[in-house]
Design a protein around this motif. Structure first.
Motif, PDB file in Angstrom:
ATOM      1  N   TYR A   1       0.857  -1.183   0.000  1.00  0.00           N
ATOM      2  CA  TYR A   1       0.000   0.000   0.000  1.00  0.00           C
ATOM      3  C   TYR A   1       0.894   1.234   0.000  1.00  0.00           C
ATOM      4  O   TYR A   1       2.075   1.162   0.347  1.00  0.00           O
ATOM      5  N   ASP A   2       0.318   2.374  -0.372  1.00  0.00           N
ATOM      6  CA  ASP A   2       1.106   3.608  -0.366  1.00  0.00           C
ATOM      7  C   ASP A   2       1.508   4.016   1.045  1.00  0.00           C
ATOM      8  O   ASP A   2       2.574   4.583   1.254  1.00  0.00           O
ATOM      9  N   TRP A   3       0.636   3.757   2.016  1.00  0.00           N
ATOM     10  CA  TRP A   3       0.915   4.064   3.417  1.00  0.00           C
ATOM     11  C   TRP A   3       0.549   2.847   4.264  1.00  0.00           C
ATOM     12  O   TRP A   3      -0.391   2.111   3.946  1.00  0.00           O
ATOM     13  N   ALA A   4       1.260   2.654   5.357  1.00  0.00           N
ATOM     14  CA  ALA A   4       0.916   1.604   6.322  1.00  0.00           C
ATOM     15  C   ALA A   4       1.179   2.130   7.724  1.00  0.00           C
ATOM     16  O   ALA A   4       2.109   2.918   7.944  1.00  0.00           O
ATOM     17  N   PHE A   5       0.359   1.682   8.672  1.00  0.00           N
ATOM     18  CA  PHE A   5       0.448   2.178  10.045  1.00  0.00           C
ATOM     19  C   PHE A   5       0.228   1.058  11.048  1.00  0.00           C
ATOM     20  O   PHE A   5      -0.529   0.116  10.790  1.00  0.00           O
ATOM     21  N   GLY A   6       0.866   1.191  12.193  1.00  0.00           N
ATOM     22  CA  GLY A   6       0.581   0.356  13.346  1.00  0.00           C
ATOM     23  C   GLY A   6      -0.102   1.209  14.400  1.00  0.00           C
ATOM     24  O   GLY A   6       0.366   2.309  14.714  1.00  0.00           O
ATOM     25  N   LEU A   7      -1.219   0.722  14.937  1.00  0.00           N
ATOM     26  CA  LEU A   7      -1.970   1.442  15.964  1.00  0.00           C
ATOM     27  C   LEU A   7      -2.039   0.616  17.240  1.00  0.00           C
ATOM     28  O   LEU A   7      -2.076  -0.615  17.188  1.00  0.00           O
ATOM     29  N   TYR A   8      -2.076   1.305  18.372  1.00  0.00           N
ATOM     30  CA  TYR A   8      -2.397   0.647  19.627  1.00  0.00           C
ATOM     31  C   TYR A   8      -3.432   1.491  20.352  1.00  0.00           C
ATOM     32  O   TYR A   8      -3.718   2.632  19.956  1.00  0.00           O
ATOM     33  N   VAL A   9      -4.011   0.924  21.400  1.00  0.00           N
ATOM     34  CA  VAL A   9      -5.054   1.614  22.158  1.00  0.00           C
ATOM     35  C   VAL A   9      -4.527   1.834  23.572  1.00  0.00           C
ATOM     36  O   VAL A   9      -4.510   0.906  24.388  1.00  0.00           O
TER      37      VAL A   9
END
Length: 219
Positions: free
Chosen positions: A132-140
């Protein structure tokens, strides 16, 4: 031995010890903390362009492969983290990391609902999100390890259930990609990660929600 000879002998011994003593390296006190900080997950500010983007659209391409590329690294991902991929801010993909598996770009370590093939909830390779053009890791933040693991287990228990984009968020028998992490945290940690509370929860909704934080980003 007279006093002058004794002093001379002591001086000679001291010089010899100084010359032939084993070399030692003085390690700065902060070196260890620097290595520790390198392994910490530091919050990355969210992109204002993403926050301004529309996130009310139906996630019509959810679950499809991307057509871009990025160099997302997986060393900081943990059990229950959310992973996102975007080719445009209103089109994307989402999944949940399974920390009971070896997390890498080359292993099947991400639970998601995919539109292609069997069209169901299944495991994906982490490397899919590099397309993908952008990728992210998220947490809560504020959730416990037990809650994050419970969210991942909830998602994994849906394995094999069908991909149905028209399904409501309250329907826990049919899925699309970004609905899975939303349902996992909603049911197991009482966190509503839908930024606008619409009928659909899109990958952009997960990104934009005030309760999620970015710890990894790549494009």
């Amino acid at each position: 031995m007279n006093l002058s000879k004794l002093i001379a002998a002591l001086v000679a011994a001291a010089v010899t010890a100084a010359i032939f003593a084993p070399a030692t390296l003085a390690v700065p006190a902060r070196a260890k903390s620097q290595r520790h900080r390198a392994s910490e997950r530091l919050e990355i500010p969210k992109d204002p362009a993403a926050l301004a983007a529309s996130n009310t659209d139906m996630p019509h391409d959810a679950g499809l492969p991307g057509d871009g590329s990025n160099n997302l690294q997986f060393d900081l991902f943990r059990d229950g983290d959310i992973i996102l991929g975007f080719d445009a801010w209103t089109v994307g993909h989402a999944g949940v990391l399974d920390g009971t598996r070896n997390i890498s770009a080359y292993t099947y370590c991400v639970w998601s609902a995919i539109k292609s093939g069997a069209a169901c909830v299944t495991l994906e390779q982490g490397g899919k999100y590099r397309h993908y053009d952008w990728a992210f890791g998220l947490y809560v933040p504020g959730t416990t390890l037990a809650q994050r693991s419970a969210a991942r287990r909830f998602v994994s228990y849906q394995a094999g259930e069908p991909y149905v984009l028209a399904s409501a968020k309250t329907d826990f028998t049919r899925w699309y990609c970004s609905k899975l992490p939303w349902a996992g945290y909603k049911s197991q940690a009482s966190r509503d990660l839908d930024s606008n509370g619409g009928y659909w929860v899109t990958p952009a909704d997960l990104y934009n929600d005030a309760e999620t934080r970015v710890f990894a980003a790549a494009n």
